[in-house]
Design an enzyme around this catalytic site. Structure first.
Site, PDB file in Angstrom:
ATOM      1  N   ASP A 487     -44.967 -34.145  -4.068  1.00 42.41           N
ATOM      2  CA  ASP A 487     -44.582 -32.736  -3.937  1.00 42.41           C
ATOM      3  C   ASP A 487     -45.720 -31.860  -3.444  1.00 42.41           C
ATOM      4  O   ASP A 487     -45.506 -30.723  -3.045  1.00 42.41           O
ATOM      5  CB  ASP A 487     -44.172 -32.198  -5.320  1.00 42.41           C
ATOM      6  CG  ASP A 487     -42.685 -32.300  -5.572  1.00 42.41           C
ATOM      7  OD1 ASP A 487     -41.923 -32.366  -4.605  1.00 42.41           O
ATOM      8  OD2 ASP A 487     -42.299 -32.312  -6.757  1.00 42.41           O
TER       9      ASP A 487
HETATM   10  C1  GLC Z   1     -43.596 -34.620 -10.291  1.00 42.95           C
HETATM   11  C2  GLC Z   1     -42.212 -34.409  -9.728  1.00 42.95           C
HETATM   12  C3  GLC Z   1     -41.813 -35.537  -8.813  1.00 42.95           C
HETATM   13  C4  GLC Z   1     -42.881 -35.804  -7.788  1.00 42.95           C
HETATM   14  C5  GLC Z   1     -44.230 -36.004  -8.442  1.00 42.95           C
HETATM   15  C6  GLC Z   1     -45.361 -36.141  -7.440  1.00 42.95           C
HETATM   16  O1  GLC Z   1     -43.574 -35.674 -11.198  1.00 42.95           O
HETATM   17  O2  GLC Z   1     -41.271 -34.277 -10.746  1.00 42.95           O
HETATM   18  O3  GLC Z   1     -40.596 -35.254  -8.186  1.00 42.95           O
HETATM   19  O4  GLC Z   1     -42.512 -36.920  -7.050  1.00 42.95           O
HETATM   20  O5  GLC Z   1     -44.521 -34.911  -9.267  1.00 42.95           O
HETATM   21  O6  GLC Z   1     -45.678 -34.934  -6.842  1.00 42.95           O
HETATM   22  C1  GLC Z   2     -46.598 -29.131  -9.060  1.00 42.28           C
HETATM   23  C2  GLC Z   2     -47.067 -30.456  -9.611  1.00 42.28           C
HETATM   24  C3  GLC Z   2     -46.212 -31.590  -9.166  1.00 42.28           C
HETATM   25  C4  GLC Z   2     -44.760 -31.263  -9.351  1.00 42.28           C
HETATM   26  C5  GLC Z   2     -44.407 -29.926  -8.720  1.00 42.28           C
HETATM   27  C6  GLC Z   2     -42.977 -29.584  -9.009  1.00 42.28           C
HETATM   28  O1  GLC Z   2     -46.805 -29.089  -7.711  1.00 42.28           O
HETATM   29  O2  GLC Z   2     -48.395 -30.733  -9.259  1.00 42.28           O
HETATM   30  O3  GLC Z   2     -46.564 -32.734  -9.913  1.00 42.28           O
HETATM   31  O4  GLC Z   2     -43.999 -32.254  -8.780  1.00 42.28           O
HETATM   32  O5  GLC Z   2     -45.225 -28.926  -9.242  1.00 42.28           O
HETATM   33  O6  GLC Z   2     -42.567 -28.394  -8.442  1.00 42.28           O
END
Ligand code: GLC
Ligand code: GLC
Length: 822
Positions: A487
């Site tokens: 993300d």
């Molecule tokens: C969080 C989110 C997931 C994403 C991950 C890596 O765990 O829930 O959807 O893949 O972060 O950014």
């Molecule tokens: C933040 C976190 C990530 C998560 C995201 C969800 O970027 O670092 O882990 O997946 O929020 O919106």
């Protein structure tokens, strides 16, 4: 250092010291009514949706960190001394303390000056209420004159509004106290048709519903005025902060024991039946009375508790293993499976790190969560798949999240995370492999929840694949969109404005930045589609017209694989992406972010490089550059500054979260990959490094619960390397469960039957397992008879070819499997 121990026979973790490094929590509830509860009885409850139907109030980021919950106070009326049997909030030192977290229940037992208290908290199956069963025992030789007080703080339902809209909220709180039951009915007079009740089995000496009367002005929960003085105010809240507190006097002879039950429940009434008498403003309580009367009886509460225990015995019984490693056994048999249920229920909404008012259900998250859950209750996985796919966009894309209460796609976050739709293919494939229920592919499912757009689920999967094909970039790799699995890798964002959401800000047209990760995921998804197609054809013959054949899907996979070798391979490992300038990321050409874990995991899982030997190179590179004693970090070298063109990943200080933290979700991909190349020792070593039970002895460093996975362990660039954060709600749960059970232990559902293909450590001489699969119980015994990974199988005494056990004939419910590894 440990703060407790596992009691595997009881399937419990026993915390023996209340001041754990962080609150160590558990979950109550199975389907609709849920609660979070810490080892000192902190936490809150909600019905279905932690944001929109919050029963009790909880203040995040508080000091002390965990304040507010299901509190009890005991007062010795002969001395005036009072204490909390769960230690918090008074923090009076207890002579004995023990918290047992089990599946869906928590028991906190303590003893002070000869008074033993044991409180069992749980939600009965099928009910929208929680029970606190409190047993008090006088272990002294003399009589005890005690007062027992309960205390909760009600939330005014919408948890977000509750913490922001005080000009309104301070005026709307309303209560009824009738027959010793405390009813919370804020907004019931207008559009809500639900209320909460808080009942007690003891005869009340008093009650309170006005917080400031109970606590006393300028006081906190650690020294309530009412408890200090031993008298309730019988206060009725009008606005401000409604609470619920009962006061029961308990006279106990020497050795005597007494049980007092509290019930906190949620009740809805039909709109036409809200008031009794009709036309009044008084809650119609008939619906709630039944449950109250039932569960205030100890015998009914006990029965409900045993049913809950039995239920979990049944669920966990679907896969039980006995291996040479106790950490593996307890995670597989108890805790990892349990965590999979919790992540399935909660997605990423409510934990001690997720406020319950932020995220809804994630499209990619929920699809992955069900990988670890589907064998427990396939019917619920089916329902979830249909809910998720009904939010899919017509172009095959996906809303990134949807709201659990409305089951609608969330417009604030929107779409454009280009990996999202492909996870649906993996989720559906896992469901069909587990259940053999092909009918799900025929289910008529809407797009964007729009009536009239129904088409078979199978077509949704096709559109998922097409979505990628329609979005290829300059190198023919998939365009990344807002982000892929990571993300925080926001290559089209270019945000220079503080506070802007990295996930939803897009300042580029998105026609250049590409993802090697999505390429790998796409190959994997195409392989699943091909497998599904072949079986569907077998089942349906020529009467069913497939717009695309299995060869088509394998062709797409082939083309994508060629693209990966042309543009996604760096010589020693898979590259990560191309940015908006067309520059490579995750390559030796970079100074920071040279190698990322995600493409190594997903590409090997898709079988890329298995034939040409590149897999071994990629995995060795992971071992060399990314592995630490505390797990495998996400990338190296960490980003030392903020890069406008990379986005949120570089917003984190080095070593944390996506910027080179051990992002545990990705580690099992490497375990699976190591198993694919037959390196059982390495796979298991990585498994053990992040296994919470194996880390129990370093709890002072790890800090999070030793019985569940955390999302992140600080990486080697961090000052606090080895410290975990964001426990419970993470894809880590499902993927570790898949890695250990399906790859290392090798018990894997396939479309054709159960596969047994372990890749275990060299020093293991075997293991035993029982697995329920499509109505058949498989008793599996694995013996090592040589150092390799060659498997020969005997099924009910007959040798079989290959590693997949054909589905037994109807009426056969038990199968014995002997596997020999050479
Ligand atoms: C969080 C989110 C997931 C994403 C991950 C890596 O765990 O829930 O959807 O893949 O972060 O950014
Ligand atoms: C933040 C976190 C990530 C998560 C995201 C969800 O970027 O670092 O882990 O997946 O929020 O919106």
């Amino acid at each position: 250092m440990k703060f407790g121990h596992f009691d595997d026979a009881q399937r419990e973790y026993v915390i023996t010291q209340p001041d754990t490094p962080l609150p160590w929590i558990n979950y109550l509830g199975n389907e609709e009514y849920f609660g979070l509860i810490s080892n000192t009885a902190g936490g809150y409850s909600f019905y279905k949706d932690a944001r929109l139907r919050r029963l009790t109030r909880y203040r995040y980021n508080n000091s002390p960190l965990d304040m507010g919950g299901r509190y009890l106070y005991l007062r010795d009326n002969s001395t005036g001394n009072y204490w909390s049997p769960s230690w918090m909030p008074t923090r009076v030192k207890l002579d004995e303390y023990e918290c047992r977290h089990g599946q869906g229940y928590t028991v906190i037992t303590s003893r002070l000056n000869g008074i033993r208290s044991s409180a069992r908290y749980f939600v009965p199956l099928g009910e929208s209420l929680e029970i606190w069963q409190v047993t008090l025992t006088n272990e002294n030789e003399s009589e005890a004159e005690l007062s027992l007080f309960s205390a909760i703080e009600f939330c005014l339902w919408d948890a977000n509004d509750d913490t922001t809209n005080f000009q309104r909220n301070y005026s709307i709180g309303q209560m009824e106290i009738v027959d010793d039951v405390i009813y919370h009915k804020t907004e019931y007079r207008e559009r809500r048709n639900h209320f909460a009740y808080f009942a007690c089995s003891g005869k009340l000496a008093g009650f309170d519903t006005v917080r400031e009367d109970f606590l006393g002005p300028y006081r906190g929960w650690d020294e309530p005025f009412v408890v200090e003085h031993g008298e309730s105010c019988n206060s009725e809240a009008h606005g401000w902060q409604p609470i619920g507190s009962h006061h029961v006097r308990v006279h106990l002879k020497a050795g005597e024991q007494r049980q007092i039950i509290f019930i906190l429940g949620y009740q809805e009434n039909p709109v036409a039946d809200k008031f009794d008498p009709p036309g009044s403003q008084i809650i119609n309580k008939k619906s709630a009375r039944k449950a109250i009367e039932k569960y205030l009886q100890p015998i009914n509460a006990d029965k409900a508790f045993y049913e809950l225990r039995e239920y979990w015995t049944m669920l966990l019984g679907k896969l039980q293993v006995s291996t040479p490693d106790e950490h593996t056994d307890r995670m597989v048999n108890i805790w990892n499976a349990y965590q999979c249920m919790v992540t399935f229920n909660m997605s990423r909404s409510a934990s001690y790190f997720e406020s319950g008012i932020g995220r809804g259900m994630g499209f990619r998250d929920s699809n992955q969560d069900l990988l670890g859950f589907v064998h427990m209750i396939p019917e619920r996985a089916r329902e979830r798949i249909l809910d998720i796919s009904a939010t899919q966009l017509k172009n095959g894309g996906a809303f990134h999240q949807y709201q659990p209460l409305t089951k609608r796609g969330n417009n604030d976050v929107g779409s454009g995370f280009n990996d999202d739709p492909l996870w649906l293919v993996l989720g559906v494939a896992a469901y069909v492999k587990e259940s053999g229920d092909w009918s799900i592919l025929d289910e008529q499912v809407q797009y964007e929840n729009e009536p009239g757009t129904e088409s078979p689920l199978y077509e949704h999967l096709q559109r998922s694949i097409q979505y990628t094909l329609d979005r290829l970039g300059p190198n023919n790799l998939p365009l990344i969109g807002r982000a892929d699995w990571n993300d925080c890798l926001n290559l089209n964002c270019f945000s220079d404005t503080p506070g802007q959401s990295f996930q939803t800000t897009t300042n580029k047209d998105g026609q250049v930045a590409e993802s090697v990760f999505i390429a790998g995921l796409f190959v994997l998804a195409c392989q699943e589609m091909a497998g599904i197609n072949i079986k569907m054809k077998e089942g349906r013959g020529d009467s069913f017209v497939f717009p695309l054949s299995s060869e088509d899907y394998l062709g797409f996979a082939d083309d994508m694989e060629k693209t990966v070798w042309a543009a996604g391979w760096d010589g020693d490992w898979f590259r990560r992406a191309y940015d908006d300038f067309g520059h490579v990321l995750g390559s030796k050409e970079n100074t920071e972010g040279q190698i990322f874990i995600e493409p190594q995991g997903i590409c090997v899982m898709a079988g890329l490089g298995v034939e040409n030997g590149n897999v071994v190179k990629a995995l060795d590179a992971v071992g060399e550059h990314l592995a630490t004693p505390h797990g495998i970090v996400l990338q190296q070298p960490a980003f030392s500054q903020y890069y406008l063109h990379l986005g949120e990943i570089s917003s984190y200080p080095p070593g944390y979260k996506e910027n080179a933290g051990v992002f545990c979700h990705t580690n099992p991909w490497i375990m699976i990959a190591e198993a694919i190349v037959g390196r059982g020792d390495k796979a298991f070593d990585y498994y053990t490094r992040i296994n919470p039970s194996a880390r129990e002895g370093i709890s002072e460093l790890h800090k999070c619960e030793p019985y569940v996975y955390a999302q992140m362990i600080a990486g080697k660039d961090a000052a606090t390397h080895g410290e975990a954060k964001n426990s419970w709600l993470s894809g880590t749960a499902a993927w570790n469960y898949v890695a250990i059970t399906q790859s290392i232990l090798g018990i894997q559902p396939t479309l054709d039957g159960l596969q047994i293909k372990p890749v275990i450590p060299a020093e293991w001489n075997g293991f035993e397992a029982t697995r329920n699969f499509r109505g058949v119980r498989y008793e599996i015994s694995v013996k090592r008879d040589g150092p390799g990974n060659e498997i020969s199988l005997e099924v009910d005494g007959q040798p079989i070819e290959g590693t997949v056990i054909p589905l037994p004939k109807e009426n056969i419910t038990h199968v014995k499997v002997k596997a020999v590894i050479r």
